[in-house]
Enzyme design. Structure first.
Site, PDB file in Angstrom:
ATOM      1  N   HIS A  43     -13.974  -4.086   6.891  1.00  0.00           N
ATOM      2  CA  HIS A  43     -12.956  -3.647   6.942  1.00  0.00           C
ATOM      3  C   HIS A  43     -12.196  -3.667   9.087  1.00  0.00           C
ATOM      4  O   HIS A  43     -13.121  -2.467   9.120  1.00  0.00           O
ATOM      5  CB  HIS A  43     -12.580  -2.542   6.777  1.00  0.00           C
ATOM      6  N   GLU A  70     -10.594  -6.761   4.612  1.00  0.00           N
ATOM      7  CA  GLU A  70      -9.064  -5.288   4.816  1.00  0.00           C
ATOM      8  C   GLU A  70      -9.169  -5.322   5.922  1.00  0.00           C
ATOM      9  O   GLU A  70      -9.667  -5.560   7.205  1.00  0.00           O
ATOM     10  CB  GLU A  70     -10.099  -4.325   3.759  1.00  0.00           C
ATOM     11  N   HIS A 190     -12.329   2.739  -3.551  1.00  0.00           N
ATOM     12  CA  HIS A 190     -11.546   3.504  -2.749  1.00  0.00           C
ATOM     13  C   HIS A 190     -12.484   4.720  -3.719  1.00  0.00           C
ATOM     14  O   HIS A 190     -11.421   5.561  -5.283  1.00  0.00           O
ATOM     15  CB  HIS A 190     -10.508   4.064  -2.501  1.00  0.00           C
TER      16      HIS A 190
END
Length: 238
Positions: A43, A70, A190
């Site tokens: 990310h 991401e 997550h």
């Protein structure tokens, strides 16, 4: 089979703390694959506080499984992913200064924007995944953008799991069923961990992929990276 994609952001955070190349991010990515991970997730945030743009370019030829990037689809992010062409781009609604992802997209409010981004990715041959919560109507709208998958934001599940696992997983099972009926693949991520992953996987139909970073890297400090990845893969095998 549900694939395990290892998010290596925390490895980059540790490396950046000293300004040198320890730990070696590229070596860790290669080791994750060697030990059984079926994907690598990064990310890259605008402030480069963990993954840097240069890391993304370096990782592209190295990753032999699936490369998942991401990020919030700002112009500079889209420029990066269209150049690198990973197998998958996961679109998240994070503000640039967010510590970590804290919610999924409100698709209705961003319908035109997301549809345009998904179209760009599709034209480049990149699978798109939209980060969402469990609201069925929101997931149906995500399908209308033309996205290939949704990624379910699983922190609410992780928070409730210790006290009430049945209630924790129920909305996610419904969300996954909705997504599948709309023709979407289902990813999740997550706060999934060795404590809660097997139960989640057992109750979610046709889960394509989980992306796990923080908990997995923490576990690796105690168990070692190879044993940690083996245990996560085992949790996804039941």
């Amino acid at each position: 089979m549900t694939n395990l994609s290892v998010n290596i952001n925390k490895v980059a955070t540790l490396r950046n703390a000293r300004g040198e190349n320890r730990p070696d991010l590229l070596q860790v990515a290669a080791d994750c694959e060697r030990f059984g991970a079926q994907g690598i997730t990064v990310h890259p945030r605008p402030d480069e506080r963990h993954i840097r743009r240069s890391d993304v370019y370096s990782l592209r030829p190295l990753v032999k499984t699936e490369f998942n990037i991401e990020g919030y689809p700002a112009p500079e992010f889209m420029e990066l992913v269209l150049q690198v062409r990973p197998e998958q781009v996961t679109l998240v609604p994070d503000a640039p200064d967010a510590v970590t992802s804290s919610a999924g997209w409100d698709v209705a409010s961003n319908m035109e924007f997301l549809t345009g981004i998904v179209e760009q990715l599709r034209e480049a041959g990149i699978r798109s995944s939209i980060f969402v919560g469990t609201d069925p109507d929101n997931i149906r709208l995500a399908a209308k953008t033309g996205a290939d998958r949704v990624e379910l934001y699983t922190k609410p599940y992780a928070d409730l799991y210790p006290s009430d696992p049945e209630s924790a997983v129920a909305p996610f099972a419904e969300a996954a069923e909705t997504a599948l009926k709309c023709g979407l693949g289902v990813n999740a991520g997550h706060d999934l961990s060795l404590d809660n992953l097997e139960w989640f996987h057992r109750h979610i139909p046709r889960l394509s992929e989980v992306s796990i970073g923080h908990a997995l890297i923490c576990d690796a400090l105690y168990l070692g990276l190879e044993e940690t990845i083996r245990r996560y893969r085992e949790a996804l095998s039941h």
